[in-house]
Design a protein around this motif. Sequence first.
Motif, PDB file in Angstrom:
ATOM      1  N   ILE A   1       0.853  -1.186   0.000  1.00 25.67           N
ATOM      2  CA  ILE A   1       0.000   0.000   0.000  1.00 25.67           C
ATOM      3  C   ILE A   1       0.891   1.239   0.000  1.00 25.67           C
ATOM      4  N   TRP A   2       0.558   2.199  -0.845  1.00 23.96           N
ATOM      5  CA  TRP A   2       1.311   3.456  -0.944  1.00 23.96           C
ATOM      6  C   TRP A   2       1.101   4.244   0.338  1.00 23.96           C
ATOM      7  N   VAL A   3       2.190   4.826   0.865  1.00 27.36           N
ATOM      8  CA  VAL A   3       2.154   5.458   2.179  1.00 27.36           C
ATOM      9  C   VAL A   3       1.154   6.611   2.257  1.00 27.36           C
ATOM     10  N   GLU A   4       0.985   7.353   1.176  1.00 23.49           N
ATOM     11  CA  GLU A   4       0.048   8.478   1.205  1.00 23.49           C
ATOM     12  C   GLU A   4      -1.393   7.985   1.316  1.00 23.49           C
ATOM     13  N   ASP A   5      -1.690   6.822   0.738  1.00 26.80           N
ATOM     14  CA  ASP A   5      -3.025   6.238   0.901  1.00 26.80           C
ATOM     15  C   ASP A   5      -3.265   5.874   2.357  1.00 26.80           C
ATOM     16  N   LEU A   6      -2.269   5.265   2.983  1.00 28.53           N
ATOM     17  CA  LEU A   6      -2.403   4.910   4.401  1.00 28.53           C
ATOM     18  C   LEU A   6      -2.561   6.156   5.261  1.00 28.53           C
ATOM     19  N   ALA A   7      -1.835   7.219   4.936  1.00 28.86           N
ATOM     20  CA  ALA A   7      -1.935   8.459   5.703  1.00 28.86           C
ATOM     21  C   ALA A   7      -3.352   9.035   5.638  1.00 28.86           C
ATOM     22  N   LYS A   8      -3.968   8.987   4.457  1.00 27.77           N
ATOM     23  CA  LYS A   8      -5.348   9.471   4.331  1.00 27.77           C
ATOM     24  C   LYS A   8      -6.300   8.645   5.190  1.00 27.77           C
TER      25      LYS A   8
END
Length: 497
Positions: free
Chosen positions: A182-189
């Motif tokens: 999973i791309w880190v920016e997706d997880l951050a959202k």
Amino acid sequence: MKILVTGGTGVVGQAAVSELTKRGHTVRLLSRNADQDSQQWPGGVESWPASVADAEPLRGSAEGCDLVLHVAGIASETPPDVTFENTNVGGTRNIVTEALRAKCGRLIYISSLGADTGNSAYHRSKARAEEIVRGFAGGWTILRPGNVYGPGDDVVSTLLTMVRTLPVIPVIGGGDDEFQPIWVEDLAKIIGETSERTDLHGKSLDLAGEEKTSMNDLLNRLITITGRNPQRIPVPSLLVSAGAALAGLAGIKMPITEEQLTMLREGNIVKIPGSNAVTGVFKLTPTPLDSGLRFLADEQPENLPGEGVGDLRRKLFWADIANSTLSAEDLFERFRTRFGELTPWHMDLEAEPGTPTTLEEGATLTMSLPLRGNIQVRVQELTSRSAVLGTLRGHPLAGAVRFLSEQRGDSLRFEVQAYDRASNPVDWLAMRTVGDTLQSQTWRSLVDAIVAESGGTAPDGVQGEEESLPPDQAERVEEWVRDLVMARKRGEERKTA
């Protein structure tokens, strides 16, 4: 809302802090070097220097906070000081205890995909930590992301660096075991949304991208991005521990550890159809893997001087130009816009498709070096007469180089100031044998090219000097480079706020 964030300096933590501050929340950052670490955000971030493994300094860290986001954890051990038991398990226990003491009402725990079923020591430690979280008296939510990839992560970023710099790549265990990153920016959202939703209390949610991949598949994708195709050498699984240990002694990261190999064999994927909370609960369309990898290619973290080995060296090369047809500002502008043309032939700035060849603030430049593959630098500071470029992960040097154009009496001086040390013991040996000579020739050639570009002459030719800096001067240089990096990051945070 005020949120205590542990592990806010790792790949996940940094992205989470940025997301939370964009949403208007105040963050209290808990890390060993929180006073320095918090400087990369322009505001809304307090600091609390501590380690989750040590209970006493944690006392008071959650005071006045509405929510605790517990990210801190390790994926590999360096016993006896750093273990799964004292960090993943004990650290979680310490954080939950502090949250209860401070009467903090909510807790989000970042676990790992497969923690509920995996048999690796890492997953077992995450499962035990989850049990501790479930004992929290307030509202808790457990997020279980798959392999998180982002700038500087231990798996995909390491593999990217190896593709860029090595002639051969070790492929462990066949390279076909599937995982679902999973791309880190997706997880951050998702973390940001979870912080604002109380309907997720008491839930454990699996999170992953939509695409499954493998080491071999990632290599194929990274080869397309970088334009390099190193040979693959199969490495038996039984040799993973020995290989990782030897690489560690040389300061080189392996793309996978024995623990991670165990997780891959178990299938680090969302196994139950429809249970991926990324799409099912948060209604988020995951970043396509190819898109995430292309973002990653230009977003590797800095290789700061303080992270290298050996003495910090200062090398100066300059020419005092007489009768220049250009002003200091005009000459530097010519240098900035024609950087790719003026650098020597062996620094190929078109080594990877679509990478920039001019100096722009914040830009990442990729170049090819003889016997070293593709390496990167980033423009940390840019003015009308100067620029500072910092090396990025995978570069043989940890440091920065400053280019300066200035009027000195009747002459115009163009100067290159390089401050660096080797990135690891292998690079130290390479620099001492051939690298230092090649570096000096590179900067002398560049200054020569600038003299020709100016339309003037350099009566004394290109001059140079170099020295190993004493500890006090080295420390000042390290602080200067670190401050430049933090200032650039703050500027980028302001732009995206």
